[in-house]
Design an enzyme around this catalytic site. Structure first.
Site, PDB file in Angstrom:
ATOM      1  N   ASP A   1       0.841  -1.201   0.000  1.00 12.78           N
ATOM      2  CA  ASP A   1       0.000   0.000   0.000  1.00 12.78           C
ATOM      3  C   ASP A   1       0.876   1.252   0.000  1.00 12.78           C
ATOM      4  O   ASP A   1       1.996   1.233   0.532  1.00 12.78           O
ATOM      5  CB  ASP A   1      -0.908  -0.027   1.251  1.00 12.78           C
ATOM      6  CG  ASP A   1      -2.043   0.987   1.149  1.00 12.78           C
ATOM      7  OD1 ASP A   1      -2.289   1.522   0.046  1.00 12.78           O
ATOM      8  OD2 ASP A   1      -2.672   1.254   2.186  1.00 12.78           O
TER       9      ASP A   1
ATOM     10  N   ASN B   1     -10.361  -2.808  -6.577  1.00  7.84           N
ATOM     11  CA  ASN B   1      -9.546  -1.853  -7.353  1.00  7.84           C
ATOM     12  C   ASN B   1     -10.127  -1.545  -8.746  1.00  7.84           C
ATOM     13  O   ASN B   1      -9.750  -0.565  -9.374  1.00  7.84           O
ATOM     14  CB  ASN B   1      -8.099  -2.350  -7.512  1.00  7.84           C
ATOM     15  CG  ASN B   1      -7.293  -2.274  -6.225  1.00  7.84           C
ATOM     16  OD1 ASN B   1      -6.341  -3.020  -6.033  1.00  7.84           O
ATOM     17  ND2 ASN B   1      -7.659  -1.368  -5.319  1.00  7.84           N
ATOM     18  N   TRP B   2     -11.099  -2.368  -9.197  1.00  3.54           N
ATOM     19  CA  TRP B   2     -11.735  -2.077 -10.501  1.00  3.54           C
ATOM     20  C   TRP B   2     -12.451  -0.731 -10.465  1.00  3.54           C
ATOM     21  O   TRP B   2     -12.707  -0.142 -11.503  1.00  3.54           O
ATOM     22  CB  TRP B   2     -12.734  -3.170 -10.885  1.00  3.54           C
ATOM     23  CG  TRP B   2     -12.115  -4.498 -11.214  1.00  3.54           C
ATOM     24  CD1 TRP B   2     -12.220  -5.644 -10.477  1.00  3.54           C
ATOM     25  CD2 TRP B   2     -11.313  -4.833 -12.354  1.00  3.54           C
ATOM     26  NE1 TRP B   2     -11.515  -6.665 -11.079  1.00  3.54           N
ATOM     27  CE2 TRP B   2     -10.957  -6.195 -12.243  1.00  3.54           C
ATOM     28  CE3 TRP B   2     -10.847  -4.120 -13.466  1.00  3.54           C
ATOM     29  CZ2 TRP B   2     -10.171  -6.857 -13.173  1.00  3.54           C
ATOM     30  CZ3 TRP B   2     -10.058  -4.780 -14.413  1.00  3.54           C
ATOM     31  CH2 TRP B   2      -9.737  -6.122 -14.256  1.00  3.54           C
TER      32      TRP B   2
HETATM   33  C1  FPP Z   1      -1.680   0.234  -3.369  1.00  6.67           C
HETATM   34  O1  FPP Z   1      -1.273   1.549  -3.451  1.00  6.67           O
HETATM   35  C2  FPP Z   1      -1.133  -0.576  -4.444  1.00  6.67           C
HETATM   36  C3  FPP Z   1      -1.874  -1.155  -5.421  1.00  6.67           C
HETATM   37  C4  FPP Z   1      -3.333  -1.039  -5.515  1.00  6.67           C
HETATM   38  C5  FPP Z   1      -1.282  -1.930  -6.486  1.00  6.67           C
HETATM   39  C6  FPP Z   1       0.005  -2.621  -6.203  1.00  6.67           C
HETATM   40  C7  FPP Z   1       0.724  -2.673  -7.459  1.00  6.67           C
HETATM   41  C8  FPP Z   1       2.045  -2.585  -7.631  1.00  6.67           C
HETATM   42  C9  FPP Z   1       3.020  -2.557  -6.549  1.00  6.67           C
HETATM   43  C10 FPP Z   1       2.588  -2.433  -8.999  1.00  6.67           C
HETATM   44  C11 FPP Z   1       2.640  -3.624  -9.871  1.00  6.67           C
HETATM   45  C12 FPP Z   1       2.563  -4.950  -9.261  1.00  6.67           C
HETATM   46  C13 FPP Z   1       3.156  -6.063  -9.711  1.00  6.67           C
HETATM   47  C14 FPP Z   1       2.678  -7.334  -9.238  1.00  6.67           C
HETATM   48  C15 FPP Z   1       4.277  -6.073 -10.664  1.00  6.67           C
HETATM   49  P1  FPP Z   1      -2.387   2.675  -3.531  1.00  6.67           P
HETATM   50  O2  FPP Z   1      -2.540   3.084  -4.948  1.00  6.67           O
HETATM   51  O3  FPP Z   1      -3.655   2.199  -2.886  1.00  6.67           O
HETATM   52  O4  FPP Z   1      -1.729   3.797  -2.669  1.00  6.67           O
HETATM   53  P2  FPP Z   1      -2.463   4.915  -1.819  1.00  6.67           P
HETATM   54  O5  FPP Z   1      -3.237   4.190  -0.739  1.00  6.67           O
HETATM   55  O6  FPP Z   1      -1.340   5.715  -1.280  1.00  6.67           O
HETATM   56  O7  FPP Z   1      -3.351   5.671  -2.762  1.00  6.67           O
END
Ligand code: FPP
Length: 256
Positions: free
Chosen positions: A34, A82-83
């Site tokens: 996260d 996440n969609w």
């Molecule tokens: C949460 O950060 C992260 C995700 C929803 C996606 C995780 C994906 C990756 C690390 C990139 C690619 C993955 C792979 C498997 C190669 P957030 O966007 O919710 O962060 P925030 O809470 O600060 O908005």
């Protein structure tokens, strides 16, 4: 456990490795990655740049886990919730995950890692499913760490799918509902061969489990760090592992 090449770790990380008992590592570590968005926003950058930076951490933690001799590593890469993110962010994430898989599978294979998908396939782009399929086909006979990418995953969806499977078996007379056990439920999950996580790590400081591995984390130890995922590297991973080794796991019992 393979031969641990300490050269691949920073001096600070190497110091922590000397504190670790490599024979008592958690068998399965699950991570809620996260903070990519916050990492980017803090620097005045678009959120997708945070996801791109997050890929570097995925690579680093995959290598550290494989080199330390971890059995299973499960990364929450894209939840069913996440969609509902903006379409361009969803497209970017799908593209990043697919690109990473295509680019890194040979590298992971060379480290003896088995790469597989955890989650529903329906709704995922065909090209990503093909990349996941190819990664599994290439690596499935490896004997090193199993790396699970939880994509289009939700703990409730997994339990619902398990309930449907069990109900179908009961309706066909193959299962007596009154005799159903916890083992039967575990066996109806997506990957019943995978042990429950011993350690659940969450980055970016939030104190919630976000629909992740709900059945499997019943007795997992939890470690939360304020570090955002793009800042999470082998050093922080080792800190979590060291902390885990100082815990006394009780599984609801009185310690002897
Ligand atoms: C949460 O950060 C992260 C995700 C929803 C996606 C995780 C994906 C990756 C690390 C990139 C690619 C993955 C792979 C498997 C190669 P957030 O966007 O919710 O962060 P925030 O809470 O600060 O908005």
């Amino acid at each position: 456990m393979g031969t641990l090449n300490l050269d691949t770790f920073t001096p600070e990380a190497r110091a922590l490795i000397t504190e670790l008992d490599l024979a008592r590592l958690p068998h399965h570590v699950a991570i809620i990655m996260d903070g990519n968005g916050r990492w980017a926003t803090q620097q005045g950058l678009p959120r997708v740049i945070g996801h791109r930076a997050g890929v570097e951490s995925v690579r680093n933690i995959m290598e550290a886990g494989a080199d330390l001799g971890l059995g299973y590593l499960t990364l929450y890469s894209f939840s069913t919730e996440n969609w509902s993110r903006p379409e361009d962010e969803v497209t970017a994430l799908m593209g990043l995950i697919e690109h990473h898989l295509r680019e890194e599978t040979t590298h992971m294979h060379a480290r003896g890692v088995r790469v597989r998908h955890l989650g529903r396939t329906a709704g995922l782009p065909e090209s990503l499913l093909a990349a996941l399929h190819d990664a599994w086909e290439l690596t499935k006979h490896n004997t090193g760490m199993t790396l699970q990418f939880a994509i289009n995953y939700s703990g409730r969806a997994e339990l619902l799918d398990a309930a449907r499977r069990l109900a179908t078996a009961a309706a066909a007379g193959e299962l007596d509902p009154a005799a159903l056990t916890e083992q039967d439920v575990s066996a109806a999950l997506y990957h019943p061969d995978v042990p429950d996580p011993d350690l659940l790590i969450r980055t970016a400081g939030e104190l919630r489990v976000s629909n992740y591995l709900l059945w499997q984390i019943a007795y997992s130890e939890i470690w939360v760090t304020p570090d955002l995922w793009p800042d999470f590297r082998a050093l922080q991973f080792l800190q979590a592992l060291c902390d885990y080794q100082h815990r006394q796991r009780k599984f609801g019992r009185v310690p002897s």
